[in-house]
Design a protein around this motif. Structure first.
Motif, PDB file in Angstrom:
ATOM      1  N   ARG A  50     -75.403  39.743 -89.927  1.00  0.00           N
ATOM      2  CA  ARG A  50     -75.833  38.875 -91.036  1.00  0.00           C
ATOM      3  C   ARG A  50     -75.732  37.408 -90.630  1.00  0.00           C
ATOM      4  N   LYS A  52     -77.024  34.314 -89.000  1.00  0.00           N
ATOM      5  CA  LYS A  52     -78.371  33.864 -88.631  1.00  0.00           C
ATOM      6  C   LYS A  52     -78.455  33.378 -87.194  1.00  0.00           C
ATOM      7  N   GLU A  53     -77.409  32.682 -86.746  1.00  0.00           N
ATOM      8  CA  GLU A  53     -77.424  32.168 -85.378  1.00  0.00           C
ATOM      9  C   GLU A  53     -77.386  33.301 -84.361  1.00  0.00           C
ATOM     10  N   GLN A  56     -80.477  35.190 -83.624  1.00  0.00           N
ATOM     11  CA  GLN A  56     -81.503  34.551 -82.784  1.00  0.00           C
ATOM     12  C   GLN A  56     -81.473  35.079 -81.356  1.00  0.00           C
ATOM     13  N   LEU A  62     -81.519  40.512 -87.753  1.00  0.00           N
ATOM     14  CA  LEU A  62     -80.873  39.889 -88.901  1.00  0.00           C
ATOM     15  C   LEU A  62     -80.934  40.833 -90.101  1.00  0.00           C
TER      16      LEU A  62
END
Ligand SMILES: [Zn+2]
Length: 154
Positions: A50, A52-53, A56, A62
């Motif tokens: 969960r 977000k970084e 990537q 995600l």
């Protein structure tokens, strides 16, 4: 075959994946992002997070803030996943195998002994499974997640 590594907060999603027979490891408690990414790349696992970084990074996914079953549905849409329900331990992700009732008599509660005839045991943690009172609820959710012909026979 798609294998997963699930980040913290996704414990229920991990359980549902394992119930479906999907290889799903859960992130150890005290592990940092670098170590998590290392495991995911070394073991060829899609990192479901969960964060977000973190999402990537390569081979990461995600997970939206939805309930566990909804997240599983999204994963089933997104990745090629073979379903083999009731083949994996929901506690430790190891395979479970069918065992004879007489071999587990000592290890199951008396009420279960009277009502159940089919048992499975985890090859690793030795947890014993049967289709107890929660089985109907589990089956209902499995029906939502997978095609009829793949469902375990009742
Ligand atoms: Zn186990």
């Amino acid at each position: 075959m798609t294998r997963f590594l699930l980040d913290r907060m996704l414990g229920q999603t991990t359980k549902w994946l394992r119930l479906l027979g999907v290889d799903a490891e859960y992130a150890p408690t005290d592990i940092d992002d670098d170590e998590l990414m290392k495991i995911s790349s070394e073991e060829g696992r899609i990192l479901v997070t969960r964060d977000k970084e973190l999402a990537q990074t390569e081979n990461a996914y995600l997970a939206p803030k939805k309930d566990a079953v909804e997240v599983v549905k999204l994963l089933l849409e997104e990745f090629e996943i073979e379903l083999n329900p009731m083949t994996r331990c929901t506690l430790c992700n190891s395979p479970v195998e069918r065992v004879l009732k007489e071999d587990v008599l000592e290890d199951i509660p008396e009420g279960v002994r009277e009502q159940q005839d089919e048992f499975w045991r985890c090859v690793s943690c030795e947890h014993i499974y049967w289709r107890g009172s929660h089985w109907d609820n589990i089956l209902e959710t499995l029906q939502e997640l997978m095609p009829e012909d793949k469902l375990p026979k009742a």
